[in-house]
Design a protein around this motif. Sequence first.
Motif, PDB file in Angstrom:
ATOM      1  N   PHE A 104       0.876  -1.167   0.000  1.00  0.00           N
ATOM      2  CA  PHE A 104       0.000   0.000   0.000  1.00  0.00           C
ATOM      3  C   PHE A 104       0.910   1.212   0.000  1.00  0.00           C
ATOM      4  O   PHE A 104       1.733   1.377   0.905  1.00  0.00           O
ATOM      5  CB  PHE A 104      -0.915   0.018   1.224  1.00  0.00           C
ATOM      6  CG  PHE A 104      -1.889   1.159   1.205  1.00  0.00           C
ATOM      7  CD1 PHE A 104      -3.075   1.048   0.508  1.00  0.00           C
ATOM      8  CD2 PHE A 104      -1.613   2.350   1.857  1.00  0.00           C
ATOM      9  CE1 PHE A 104      -3.977   2.106   0.455  1.00  0.00           C
ATOM     10  CE2 PHE A 104      -2.504   3.409   1.816  1.00  0.00           C
ATOM     11  CZ  PHE A 104      -3.689   3.288   1.118  1.00  0.00           C
ATOM     12  N   LEU A 105       0.799   2.052  -1.027  1.00  0.00           N
ATOM     13  CA  LEU A 105       1.596   3.272  -1.096  1.00  0.00           C
ATOM     14  C   LEU A 105       0.867   4.347  -0.299  1.00  0.00           C
ATOM     15  O   LEU A 105      -0.159   4.870  -0.738  1.00  0.00           O
ATOM     16  CB  LEU A 105       1.808   3.695  -2.554  1.00  0.00           C
ATOM     17  CG  LEU A 105       2.825   4.804  -2.778  1.00  0.00           C
ATOM     18  CD1 LEU A 105       4.214   4.367  -2.321  1.00  0.00           C
ATOM     19  CD2 LEU A 105       2.868   5.214  -4.236  1.00  0.00           C
ATOM     20  N   GLY A 106       1.376   4.601   0.890  1.00  0.00           N
ATOM     21  CA  GLY A 106       0.693   5.507   1.803  1.00  0.00           C
ATOM     22  C   GLY A 106       1.441   6.801   2.025  1.00  0.00           C
ATOM     23  O   GLY A 106       2.627   6.915   1.710  1.00  0.00           O
ATOM     24  N   PRO A 107       0.756   7.786   2.618  1.00  0.00           N
ATOM     25  CA  PRO A 107       1.386   9.079   2.883  1.00  0.00           C
ATOM     26  C   PRO A 107       2.296   9.062   4.110  1.00  0.00           C
ATOM     27  O   PRO A 107       3.078   9.985   4.318  1.00  0.00           O
ATOM     28  CB  PRO A 107       0.189   9.998   3.123  1.00  0.00           C
ATOM     29  CG  PRO A 107      -0.854   9.092   3.681  1.00  0.00           C
ATOM     30  CD  PRO A 107      -0.654   7.770   2.984  1.00  0.00           C
ATOM     31  N   ALA A 108       2.204   8.003   4.921  1.00  0.00           N
ATOM     32  CA  ALA A 108       2.985   7.912   6.161  1.00  0.00           C
ATOM     33  C   ALA A 108       2.932   6.474   6.659  1.00  0.00           C
ATOM     34  O   ALA A 108       2.305   5.617   6.040  1.00  0.00           O
ATOM     35  CB  ALA A 108       2.403   8.856   7.214  1.00  0.00           C
ATOM     36  N   ILE A 121      -0.178  -7.141   3.917  1.00  0.00           N
ATOM     37  CA  ILE A 121       0.069  -5.874   3.230  1.00  0.00           C
ATOM     38  C   ILE A 121       1.148  -5.114   3.988  1.00  0.00           C
ATOM     39  O   ILE A 121       1.107  -5.027   5.214  1.00  0.00           O
ATOM     40  CB  ILE A 121      -1.222  -5.025   3.163  1.00  0.00           C
ATOM     41  CG1 ILE A 121      -2.306  -5.761   2.372  1.00  0.00           C
ATOM     42  CG2 ILE A 121      -0.937  -3.657   2.552  1.00  0.00           C
ATOM     43  CD1 ILE A 121      -3.664  -5.098   2.425  1.00  0.00           C
ATOM     44  N   SER A 122       2.088  -4.560   3.243  1.00  0.00           N
ATOM     45  CA  SER A 122       3.117  -3.692   3.817  1.00  0.00           C
ATOM     46  C   SER A 122       2.864  -2.274   3.328  1.00  0.00           C
ATOM     47  O   SER A 122       2.593  -2.062   2.141  1.00  0.00           O
ATOM     48  CB  SER A 122       4.516  -4.124   3.369  1.00  0.00           C
ATOM     49  OG  SER A 122       4.801  -5.418   3.814  1.00  0.00           O
ATOM     50  N   ILE A 123       2.963  -1.329   4.246  1.00  0.00           N
ATOM     51  CA  ILE A 123       2.820   0.074   3.854  1.00  0.00           C
ATOM     52  C   ILE A 123       4.202   0.618   3.512  1.00  0.00           C
ATOM     53  O   ILE A 123       5.167   0.417   4.249  1.00  0.00           O
ATOM     54  CB  ILE A 123       2.168   0.906   4.964  1.00  0.00           C
ATOM     55  CG1 ILE A 123       0.742   0.401   5.217  1.00  0.00           C
ATOM     56  CG2 ILE A 123       2.166   2.392   4.596  1.00  0.00           C
ATOM     57  CD1 ILE A 123       0.006   1.126   6.315  1.00  0.00           C
TER      58      ILE A 123
END
Length: 160
Positions: A104-108, A121-123
Amino acid sequence: MDKSQLLKHIVDELKKVHQSAVDAATRAYETATHEENAPEHQYDTLSLEASYLAQGQAQRVAECEDELTKYAQLKPRTFSEDDKVTIGCLVQLVDEEDKEKYIFLGPAAGGLKLTFDGIAISIVTPSAPLGQALSEQHIDDEVEVYIGHERKTFEIVAIF
């Protein structure tokens, strides 16, 4: 995949991390201010060390709060086959050994690992090497990233 439920699950996990940080900061503060830890002589640094720890734990709490704010502002979005990988995407990758990996391409909150609907899932954030490699890519693109001194190649199979 229900992205709104995934985001809710991520926020729930971040709340657990935040609570752990608050608990650790509270313990560190109590240790730093406890009367039994008052210095007995100039070389007694237990109280000073505990205060440094309390400060670091307080900073971690602030980081957790910032992460929660960023995810609260993230709106679930459905991605099509023509879209580029961007923040908010769940990316399904396959490596050279045909092992699936979900990112998951996250903001933080880079590095956080969770399970949702039976999927690990890895952030990853855009500033991480894998996040940089994935950003702006499309389905069927290959990305290379160095993990330590080892080069890994992944194919983007799907984005959600």
